[in-house]
Design a protein around this motif. Structure first.
Motif, PDB file in Angstrom:
ATOM      1  N   LEU A  96     -23.072  -4.705 -28.368  1.00 23.51           N
ATOM      2  CA  LEU A  96     -24.607  -5.066 -26.863  1.00 23.51           C
ATOM      3  C   LEU A  96     -25.201  -4.397 -27.482  1.00 23.51           C
ATOM      4  O   LEU A  96     -24.937  -3.057 -27.424  1.00 23.51           O
ATOM      5  N   THR A  97     -26.414  -4.243 -27.294  1.00 23.31           N
ATOM      6  CA  THR A  97     -27.755  -3.944 -27.112  1.00 23.31           C
ATOM      7  C   THR A  97     -27.837  -3.813 -25.201  1.00 23.31           C
ATOM      8  O   THR A  97     -26.723  -3.934 -24.095  1.00 23.31           O
ATOM      9  N   ALA A  98     -28.701  -2.762 -24.984  1.00 22.00           N
ATOM     10  CA  ALA A  98     -29.120  -2.691 -23.964  1.00 22.00           C
ATOM     11  C   ALA A  98     -29.800  -3.846 -22.825  1.00 22.00           C
ATOM     12  O   ALA A  98     -28.891  -3.967 -22.047  1.00 22.00           O
ATOM     13  N   LEU A  99     -30.327  -4.140 -22.971  1.00 21.53           N
ATOM     14  CA  LEU A  99     -30.785  -5.681 -22.460  1.00 21.53           C
ATOM     15  C   LEU A  99     -29.046  -6.448 -22.106  1.00 21.53           C
ATOM     16  O   LEU A  99     -29.180  -7.101 -20.919  1.00 21.53           O
ATOM     17  N   GLU A 100     -28.912  -6.576 -23.480  1.00 17.11           N
ATOM     18  CA  GLU A 100     -27.617  -7.533 -23.440  1.00 17.11           C
ATOM     19  C   GLU A 100     -26.748  -6.849 -22.417  1.00 17.11           C
ATOM     20  O   GLU A 100     -26.233  -7.863 -21.398  1.00 17.11           O
ATOM     21  N   THR A 101     -26.129  -6.240 -22.576  1.00 13.19           N
ATOM     22  CA  THR A 101     -25.502  -4.665 -20.997  1.00 13.19           C
ATOM     23  C   THR A 101     -25.501  -5.574 -20.124  1.00 13.19           C
ATOM     24  O   THR A 101     -25.377  -5.575 -19.075  1.00 13.19           O
ATOM     25  N   LEU A 102     -27.050  -4.670 -19.537  1.00 10.16           N
ATOM     26  CA  LEU A 102     -27.954  -4.887 -18.271  1.00 10.16           C
ATOM     27  C   LEU A 102     -27.737  -6.347 -17.958  1.00 10.16           C
ATOM     28  O   LEU A 102     -27.511  -6.768 -16.794  1.00 10.16           O
ATOM     29  N   GLY A 103     -28.173  -7.043 -19.156  1.00 10.12           N
ATOM     30  CA  GLY A 103     -28.108  -8.813 -18.307  1.00 10.12           C
ATOM     31  C   GLY A 103     -27.356  -9.064 -18.443  1.00 10.12           C
ATOM     32  O   GLY A 103     -27.062  -9.965 -17.349  1.00 10.12           O
ATOM     33  N   PHE A 104     -25.817  -8.630 -19.115  1.00 12.69           N
ATOM     34  CA  PHE A 104     -24.243  -9.167 -18.077  1.00 12.69           C
ATOM     35  C   PHE A 104     -24.648  -8.871 -16.770  1.00 12.69           C
ATOM     36  O   PHE A 104     -23.666  -9.735 -15.546  1.00 12.69           O
ATOM     37  N   TRP A 105     -24.923  -8.099 -16.281  1.00  8.72           N
ATOM     38  CA  TRP A 105     -24.549  -7.375 -15.381  1.00  8.72           C
ATOM     39  C   TRP A 105     -25.256  -7.536 -13.828  1.00  8.72           C
ATOM     40  O   TRP A 105     -24.983  -8.119 -13.196  1.00  8.72           O
ATOM     41  N   ALA A 106     -26.868  -8.103 -14.407  1.00  7.34           N
ATOM     42  CA  ALA A 106     -27.883  -8.619 -13.390  1.00  7.34           C
ATOM     43  C   ALA A 106     -26.694 -10.366 -13.222  1.00  7.34           C
ATOM     44  O   ALA A 106     -27.080 -10.841 -12.405  1.00  7.34           O
ATOM     45  N   LYS A 107     -26.280 -11.120 -14.613  1.00  5.96           N
ATOM     46  CA  LYS A 107     -25.878 -12.263 -13.994  1.00  5.96           C
ATOM     47  C   LYS A 107     -24.747 -12.028 -12.983  1.00  5.96           C
ATOM     48  O   LYS A 107     -24.787 -12.980 -11.665  1.00  5.96           O
ATOM     49  N   LEU A 108     -23.943 -11.283 -13.317  1.00  4.86           N
ATOM     50  CA  LEU A 108     -22.958 -10.776 -12.237  1.00  4.86           C
ATOM     51  C   LEU A 108     -24.242 -10.622 -11.199  1.00  4.86           C
ATOM     52  O   LEU A 108     -22.894 -10.995  -9.774  1.00  4.86           O
ATOM     53  N   LYS A 109     -24.904 -10.095 -10.164  1.00  5.86           N
ATOM     54  CA  LYS A 109     -25.209 -10.170  -9.369  1.00  5.86           C
ATOM     55  C   LYS A 109     -26.281 -10.959  -8.755  1.00  5.86           C
ATOM     56  O   LYS A 109     -26.841 -10.835  -8.019  1.00  5.86           O
ATOM     57  N   GLY A 110     -25.938 -11.732  -9.882  1.00  7.79           N
ATOM     58  CA  GLY A 110     -27.341 -13.550  -9.355  1.00  7.79           C
ATOM     59  C   GLY A 110     -28.458 -12.612 -10.048  1.00  7.79           C
ATOM     60  O   GLY A 110     -29.633 -13.621  -8.996  1.00  7.79           O
ATOM     61  N   ASP A 112     -31.790 -12.330 -12.447  1.00  6.57           N
ATOM     62  CA  ASP A 112     -31.791 -13.333 -14.310  1.00  6.57           C
ATOM     63  C   ASP A 112     -32.400 -11.613 -14.425  1.00  6.57           C
ATOM     64  O   ASP A 112     -32.087 -10.961 -14.651  1.00  6.57           O
ATOM     65  N   LEU A 113     -32.935 -12.144 -16.229  1.00  6.79           N
ATOM     66  CA  LEU A 113     -32.772 -11.512 -16.910  1.00  6.79           C
ATOM     67  C   LEU A 113     -34.041 -10.702 -17.363  1.00  6.79           C
ATOM     68  O   LEU A 113     -34.237  -9.064 -18.096  1.00  6.79           O
ATOM     69  N   GLN A 114     -35.254 -11.132 -16.142  1.00  7.52           N
ATOM     70  CA  GLN A 114     -36.321 -10.198 -15.960  1.00  7.52           C
ATOM     71  C   GLN A 114     -36.099  -8.740 -15.200  1.00  7.52           C
ATOM     72  O   GLN A 114     -36.648  -7.862 -15.311  1.00  7.52           O
ATOM     73  N   ALA A 115     -35.420  -8.787 -14.156  1.00 13.21           N
ATOM     74  CA  ALA A 115     -34.479  -7.930 -13.608  1.00 13.21           C
ATOM     75  C   ALA A 115     -34.226  -6.852 -14.382  1.00 13.21           C
ATOM     76  O   ALA A 115     -34.122  -5.555 -14.084  1.00 13.21           O
ATOM     77  N   ALA A 116     -33.216  -7.144 -14.659  1.00 15.82           N
ATOM     78  CA  ALA A 116     -32.750  -6.589 -16.625  1.00 15.82           C
ATOM     79  C   ALA A 116     -33.287  -5.964 -16.978  1.00 15.82           C
ATOM     80  O   ALA A 116     -33.306  -4.049 -17.287  1.00 15.82           O
ATOM     81  N   ARG A 117     -34.690  -6.606 -17.292  1.00 12.68           N
ATOM     82  CA  ARG A 117     -35.695  -5.883 -18.271  1.00 12.68           C
ATOM     83  C   ARG A 117     -36.686  -4.826 -17.138  1.00 12.68           C
ATOM     84  O   ARG A 117     -36.907  -3.520 -17.672  1.00 12.68           O
ATOM     85  N   ALA A 118     -36.694  -4.496 -16.319  1.00 12.74           N
ATOM     86  CA  ALA A 118     -37.343  -3.351 -15.506  1.00 12.74           C
ATOM     87  C   ALA A 118     -36.447  -3.101 -15.347  1.00 12.74           C
ATOM     88  O   ALA A 118     -37.405  -1.545 -15.268  1.00 12.74           O
ATOM     89  N   ALA A 119     -35.217  -2.888 -15.099  1.00 10.36           N
ATOM     90  CA  ALA A 119     -34.437  -1.978 -14.776  1.00 10.36           C
ATOM     91  C   ALA A 119     -34.935  -1.130 -15.998  1.00 10.36           C
ATOM     92  O   ALA A 119     -34.274   0.393 -15.625  1.00 10.36           O
ATOM     93  N   LEU A 120     -34.096  -2.069 -17.269  1.00  4.66           N
ATOM     94  CA  LEU A 120     -34.593  -0.875 -18.472  1.00  4.66           C
ATOM     95  C   LEU A 120     -35.985  -0.016 -18.839  1.00  4.66           C
ATOM     96  O   LEU A 120     -35.061   1.266 -18.606  1.00  4.66           O
ATOM     97  N   GLN A 148     -28.146   0.484 -14.154  1.00  4.22           N
ATOM     98  CA  GLN A 148     -26.993  -1.013 -13.456  1.00  4.22           C
ATOM     99  C   GLN A 148     -27.258  -0.579 -12.153  1.00  4.22           C
ATOM    100  O   GLN A 148     -26.520  -1.645 -11.857  1.00  4.22           O
ATOM    101  N   ALA A 149     -26.315   0.640 -11.580  1.00  5.74           N
ATOM    102  CA  ALA A 149     -26.510   0.880 -10.479  1.00  5.74           C
ATOM    103  C   ALA A 149     -27.818   0.594  -9.715  1.00  5.74           C
ATOM    104  O   ALA A 149     -27.463   0.163  -8.403  1.00  5.74           O
ATOM    105  N   MET A 150     -28.726   0.661  -9.684  1.00  8.33           N
ATOM    106  CA  MET A 150     -30.267   0.203  -9.415  1.00  8.33           C
ATOM    107  C   MET A 150     -30.462  -1.112  -8.951  1.00  8.33           C
ATOM    108  O   MET A 150     -31.395  -1.542  -8.105  1.00  8.33           O
ATOM    109  N   LEU A 151     -29.894  -2.154 -10.073  1.00 11.19           N
ATOM    110  CA  LEU A 151     -29.523  -3.599 -10.169  1.00 11.19           C
ATOM    111  C   LEU A 151     -30.320  -3.625  -8.500  1.00 11.19           C
ATOM    112  O   LEU A 151     -29.195  -4.128  -8.023  1.00 11.19           O
ATOM    113  N   ALA A 152     -30.929  -4.993  -8.446  1.00  9.34           N
ATOM    114  CA  ALA A 152     -30.530  -5.368  -7.015  1.00  9.34           C
ATOM    115  C   ALA A 152     -31.415  -4.649  -5.881  1.00  9.34           C
ATOM    116  O   ALA A 152     -30.905  -5.078  -4.390  1.00  9.34           O
ATOM    117  N   HIS A 153     -31.221  -3.226  -5.744  1.00  5.12           N
ATOM    118  CA  HIS A 153     -31.607  -2.369  -5.427  1.00  5.12           C
ATOM    119  C   HIS A 153     -30.978  -2.709  -3.859  1.00  5.12           C
ATOM    120  O   HIS A 153     -31.505  -2.647  -3.054  1.00  5.12           O
TER     121      HIS A 153
END
Length: 240
Positions: A96-110, A112-120, A148-153
């Motif tokens: 998995l790439t960084a975006l795919e990895t963080l995108g997975f965690w973002a989905k778990l937290k409800g 979207d992929l834009q949130a993952a891109r911003a965190a990256l 990943q820890a900072m997703l969704a603040h």
């Protein structure tokens, strides 16, 4: 109710024992919104155990833990939503790439992929493209776990040895990002062996040895109490 929410973290009389070994004894900590607290001490001091209990990964033998007024045993899902957690080590999935990895965690937290891109982007990993995370350096993996820890603040961010493997530039950037989080009202609890980082970023420091708090206070209070010029000297005096 308002008073309970004001205290983001409440740990009262927390004790952890494995068979015949006590690893954390009678630990107390409260933290308000926007505070940065560092746990410091040598290997086996109990830092990771405290953070893992707070994250809900392991249960205390006794004592009370609440985050934003919610106890894990009362509502596990609501408790988990209050927390972003960065472990001290993590094994990433093979290709998995960084975006795919963080995108997975973002989905778990409800999210979207834009949130993952911003965190990256915040972690300086936006240009990693199709490079698999398994090929990342230690520092890059640390930055991905921090993102990943900072997703969704979340109200509470728990960081276990977050600066391991970071180069000087990213050590400075880490300090800025943690301060930014506190400025947004997030509470940050971190463990670190790097006393210079603790002294720079933390509002309060807990020095631990064998699961017991040896001393706690602001960096200035600790320096004054021990008559030292820095935390490195204070540490050497406490644990010599």
């Amino acid at each position: 109710m308002a008073e309970a929410i004001e205290k983001i973290v409440k740990m009262q009389g927390v004790h952890k024992r494995y068979k015949d070994q006590t690893v954390v004894e009678d630990f107390h900590l409260t933290a308000e919104a926007g505070r940065i607290i560092a746990l410091c001490g040598g290997n086996g001091a109990g830092k990771s155990t405290i953070l893992r209990m707070l994250a809900g990964i392991i249960q205390p033998t006794r004592g009370e833990i609440a985050v934003c007024g919610i106890r894990l045993r009362d509502d596990r899902a609501a408790y988990a939503r209050q927390i972003g957690y960065m472990p001290d080590d993590y094994r990433f999935s093979g290709g998995l790439t960084a975006l795919e990895t963080l995108g997975f965690w973002a989905k778990l937290k409800g999210l979207d992929l834009q949130a993952a891109r911003a965190a990256l982007a915040e972690a300086g990993l936006e240009d990693t493209g199709k490079k698999p995370v398994s090929s990342f350096s230690k520092g890059m993996r640390q930055r991905l776990m921090f993102a990943q820890a900072m997703l969704a603040h979340p109200p509470l961010v728990i960081l276990d040895e977050p600066t391991n493997g970071l180069d000087p530039h990213w050590l400075e950037r880490f300090v800025d990002l943690v301060r930014d989080a506190a400025g947004r009202g997030q509470t940050v609890l971190l463990s670190t062996h790097q006393l210079s980082i603790a002294e720079t970023v933390a509002d309060e420091i807990y020095f631990l040895q064998n699961g017991v708090v040896k001393m706690s206070g602001t960096p200035a209070e600790i320096r004054k109490q021990l008559g030292t010029s820095g935390l490195g000297e204070a540490y050497a005096q406490m644990f010599s």
